[in-house]
Design a protein around this motif. Structure first.
Motif, PDB file in Angstrom:
ATOM      1  N   SER A 277       1.358   6.823  -6.968  1.00 40.01           N
ATOM      2  CA  SER A 277       0.128   7.444  -7.464  1.00 40.01           C
ATOM      3  C   SER A 277       0.385   8.896  -7.849  1.00 40.01           C
ATOM      4  O   SER A 277       1.226   9.585  -7.246  1.00 40.01           O
ATOM      5  CB  SER A 277      -0.973   7.383  -6.398  1.00 40.01           C
ATOM      6  OG  SER A 277      -1.254   6.041  -6.043  1.00 40.01           O
TER       7      SER A 277
ATOM      8  N   GLU B 288       0.827  -1.204   0.000  1.00 37.62           N
ATOM      9  CA  GLU B 288       0.000   0.000   0.000  1.00 37.62           C
ATOM     10  C   GLU B 288       0.864   1.258   0.000  1.00 37.62           C
ATOM     11  O   GLU B 288       0.524   2.256  -0.646  1.00 37.62           O
ATOM     12  CB  GLU B 288      -0.924  -0.006   1.219  1.00 37.62           C
ATOM     13  CG  GLU B 288      -1.987  -1.087   1.166  1.00 37.62           C
ATOM     14  CD  GLU B 288      -2.737  -1.212   2.468  1.00 37.62           C
ATOM     15  OE1 GLU B 288      -3.976  -1.222   2.449  1.00 37.62           O
ATOM     16  OE2 GLU B 288      -2.075  -1.304   3.529  1.00 37.62           O
TER      17      GLU B 288
ATOM     18  N   LYS C 247      -6.603   9.868  -0.665  1.00 33.27           N
ATOM     19  CA  LYS C 247      -6.970   8.468  -0.435  1.00 33.27           C
ATOM     20  C   LYS C 247      -8.266   8.115  -1.167  1.00 33.27           C
ATOM     21  O   LYS C 247      -8.378   7.049  -1.761  1.00 33.27           O
ATOM     22  CB  LYS C 247      -7.133   8.207   1.067  1.00 33.27           C
ATOM     23  CG  LYS C 247      -5.838   8.243   1.848  1.00 33.27           C
ATOM     24  CD  LYS C 247      -6.081   7.974   3.323  1.00 33.27           C
ATOM     25  CE  LYS C 247      -6.923   9.065   3.950  1.00 33.27           C
ATOM     26  NZ  LYS C 247      -7.123   8.871   5.399  1.00 33.27           N
ATOM     27  N   GLU C 248      -9.241   9.031  -1.101  1.00 29.49           N
ATOM     28  CA  GLU C 248     -10.525   8.764  -1.759  1.00 29.49           C
ATOM     29  C   GLU C 248     -10.363   8.710  -3.276  1.00 29.49           C
ATOM     30  O   GLU C 248     -10.978   7.879  -3.944  1.00 29.49           O
ATOM     31  CB  GLU C 248     -11.525   9.850  -1.370  1.00 29.49           C
ATOM     32  CG  GLU C 248     -11.914   9.820   0.114  1.00 29.49           C
ATOM     33  CD  GLU C 248     -12.771  11.012   0.494  1.00 29.49           C
ATOM     34  OE1 GLU C 248     -12.953  11.909  -0.372  1.00 29.49           O
ATOM     35  OE2 GLU C 248     -13.249  11.068   1.652  1.00 29.49           O
TER      36      GLU C 248
ATOM     37  N   ARG D 103      -6.722   2.495   1.338  1.00 34.02           N
ATOM     38  CA  ARG D 103      -7.301   2.216   2.654  1.00 34.02           C
ATOM     39  C   ARG D 103      -7.167   3.428   3.560  1.00 34.02           C
ATOM     40  O   ARG D 103      -6.165   4.140   3.541  1.00 34.02           O
ATOM     41  CB  ARG D 103      -6.599   0.998   3.274  1.00 34.02           C
ATOM     42  CG  ARG D 103      -7.262   0.478   4.545  1.00 34.02           C
ATOM     43  CD  ARG D 103      -6.837  -0.964   4.797  1.00 34.02           C
ATOM     44  NE  ARG D 103      -5.389  -1.093   4.843  1.00 34.02           N
ATOM     45  CZ  ARG D 103      -4.669  -1.050   5.967  1.00 34.02           C
ATOM     46  NH1 ARG D 103      -5.264  -0.834   7.129  1.00 34.02           N
ATOM     47  NH2 ARG D 103      -3.363  -1.220   5.918  1.00 34.02           N
ATOM     48  N   ASP D 104      -8.194   3.658   4.380  1.00 30.07           N
ATOM     49  CA  ASP D 104      -8.248   4.860   5.208  1.00 30.07           C
ATOM     50  C   ASP D 104      -7.328   4.723   6.421  1.00 30.07           C
ATOM     51  O   ASP D 104      -7.574   3.918   7.319  1.00 30.07           O
ATOM     52  CB  ASP D 104      -9.685   5.106   5.672  1.00 30.07           C
ATOM     53  CG  ASP D 104      -9.826   6.438   6.402  1.00 30.07           C
ATOM     54  OD1 ASP D 104      -8.972   7.318   6.178  1.00 30.07           O
ATOM     55  OD2 ASP D 104     -10.779   6.591   7.188  1.00 30.07           O
TER      56      ASP D 104
ATOM     57  N   HIS E 174      -7.760   7.743  -4.998  1.00 29.77           N
ATOM     58  CA  HIS E 174      -6.993   6.595  -5.475  1.00 29.77           C
ATOM     59  C   HIS E 174      -7.458   5.285  -4.848  1.00 29.77           C
ATOM     60  O   HIS E 174      -6.810   4.248  -5.045  1.00 29.77           O
ATOM     61  CB  HIS E 174      -5.500   6.804  -5.192  1.00 29.77           C
ATOM     62  CG  HIS E 174      -4.899   7.942  -5.951  1.00 29.77           C
ATOM     63  ND1 HIS E 174      -4.934   9.240  -5.494  1.00 29.77           N
ATOM     64  CD2 HIS E 174      -4.265   7.984  -7.160  1.00 29.77           C
ATOM     65  CE1 HIS E 174      -4.332  10.028  -6.367  1.00 29.77           C
ATOM     66  NE2 HIS E 174      -3.927   9.296  -7.383  1.00 29.77           N
ATOM     67  N   GLY E 175      -8.556   5.304  -4.097  1.00 28.33           N
ATOM     68  CA  GLY E 175      -9.103   4.080  -3.527  1.00 28.33           C
ATOM     69  C   GLY E 175      -8.195   3.403  -2.527  1.00 28.33           C
ATOM     70  O   GLY E 175      -8.173   2.172  -2.441  1.00 28.33           O
TER      71      GLY E 175
END
Length: 461
Positions: free
Chosen positions: A222, A215, A377-378, A383-384, A380-381
């Motif tokens: 990204s 991750e 984060k939102e 994890r929070d 690129h999908g």
């Protein structure tokens, strides 16, 4: 001639004496020390001692409880003063916080937090109670009852939850040293009612969720703007705190054109950026490196760049990997272009990370950079997790490198001890645990069947 003498002590208040000199039997000069509760009593007592010395006699201490100096038999150690005999919890706590802040025990933001605990969870319940009426059973009942009351509304949009066990622990962290202050500084009570016998509610610290290796690599690869990319790269690779990174200035960054072992790239962590209340900044006697002009309606608080970080261990040099240095160069080039675009509208404070759209050049608050990270984060999908948790991800990945000592990683992150680092930051990744199981299989059971069992089977045949 009689005089006042002060003896500094590592713990507790300074010891104050009046020294009276008199003639010894052998013709020499001796002195007698008379203990005083405080400087006010010493100044009131000094003329009486001087009068006795002028007459050639020793001063006899006959002070009663009602003596104007407000003390009893001050020649006895641990004498209780009557000056603060009726002081309440609501009067004691502000005095304690002011004294502790003036002695450098709290940073401005910590002082703000403790004031919030006092005003929300202590004063409303026991603020009017005199401290001389408080014993261990009173404190036990108070701690138990706190769990039945709701927390301060704060930022809760709905009804606030009940106070947690952690809140009770924070209340104890304030009350216990406050009673100690009442004993040693005010001499208002003799014993601390908060004892080890008090039963505290148990609470478990939830581990901070963090990204694993895959991750973290995905996030670094990204696409995003150069500034946020530099933030996401530097926190895990340099294991820095958010406030340290946002308080970084270009004069503390060394980026040579050609990185070599003799001339490495590095950042010097020595400042931190915090939003603090001006009154708490003054109370702690902290001298800020810079106080930024206020642009919000909250006139009581300011964005401050503090000259010193949290502790002496956190002031450190952290070496940059080549890729992180490259990302930082790209960000600097972008910032130069931003300055040229905005011209005089860009408020240049020499900050490495600064606002780019509204109020360009001004410092970025922790809330703002977290909002940027949440949108990243939102988009690129991913994890929070929190931005601060990237620091823990960096610790975990550094410890996975063969041959790297935990002491090196702990020094890099500016932590207190290796034990704290391992407990609160490092985690064990599943891939390492699976690899450990495979290694145990080889070590304990061998690559195939057990050789001894096979030999016994052959003999049987």
């Amino acid at each position: 001639m009689a005089d006042i003498h002060t003896v500094s002590r590592k713990k507790g208040p300074d010891a104050i004496y009046i020294r009276q000199r008199y003639s010894a039997d052998n013709g020499g000069v001796k002195q007698k020390q008379i203990r005083c509760a405080d400087m006010t009593e010493a100044k009131e007592l000094l003329p009486l001692v001087q009068e006795a010395e002028d007459k050639g006699i020793l001063y006899v201490d006959t002070r009663p409880v009602s003596y104007p100096g407000n003390s009893v038999l001050s020649s006895h150690y641990g004498a209780v003063s009557t000056r603060y005999a009726d002081i309440t919890i609501g009067e004691l706590l502000p005095m304690y916080l002011e004294d502790a802040a003036g002695r450098g025990r709290f940073s401005p933001n910590v002082l703000t937090s403790k004031k919030g605990i006092v005003s929300n969870h202590i004063i409303p319940y026991i603020g009017n109670v005199p401290i001389r009426n408080i014993d261990t059973m009173f404190i036990q009942d108070f701690f138990d009852d706190l769990l039945n009351h709701r927390a301060a509304q704060g930022n809760h949009t709905s009804q606030a939850p009940l106070n947690s066990a952690r809140t009770v622990a924070e209340v104890r962290k304030i009350l216990s040293p406050a009673f100690g202050y009442a004993i040693t500084r005010l001499r208002a009570i003799k014993t601390n009612p908060i004892t080890p016998d008090i039963i505290m509610p148990k609470y478990e610290t939830k581990p901070r969720d963090q990204w694993d290796y895959d991750e973290l690599v995905e996030a670094l690869s990204s696409e995003t703007d150069p500034q946020l990319k530099a933030v996401i790269a530097l926190i895990p690779s340099e294991t820095v705190r958010n406030c340290e990174l946002l308080g970084l200035c270009w004069d503390c960054v060394h980026l040579p054109d050609h990185i070599t072992e003799a001339d490495p790239a590095y950042i010097y962590i020595k400042r931190e950026l915090l939003r603090v209340k001006l009154t708490d900044l003054e109370a702690t006697k902290v001298t800020p490196f810079r106080v930024f002009p206020n642009v919000s309606k909250k006139a009581s608080s300011r964005m401050c760049l503090l000259e010193k970080t949290k502790t002496s261990r956190t002031r450190r040099i952290v070496y940059l990997p080549e890729k992180a240095a490259e990302i930082l160069r790209e960000h600097r080039q972008r910032q130069v272009e931003m300055k040229a675009f905005y011209g005089e509208s860009y408020q240049d404070y020499n900050l490495v990370f600064a606002l780019e759209d509204r109020f360009p050049g001004r410092p970025i608050s922790n809330e703002t950079i977290n909002r940027y990270f949440r949108k990243f984060k939102e988009a690129h999908g991913l994890r929070d997790v929190t931005l601060y948790s990237l620091r823990g991800s960096g610790v975990t990945q550094k410890l996975r490198i063969p041959g790297i000592s935990p002491k090196v990683v702990q020094t890099d992150m500016g932590g207190d001890t290796e034990a704290v680092m391992m407990k609160h930051y490092a985690t064990a990744e599943d891939r390492d645990r699976r690899r450990l199981a495979a290694e145990i299989n080889k070590a304990f059971f061998g690559n195939g069947k057990d050789e001894t069992s096979q030999e016994n089977q052959d003999d049987t045949d």
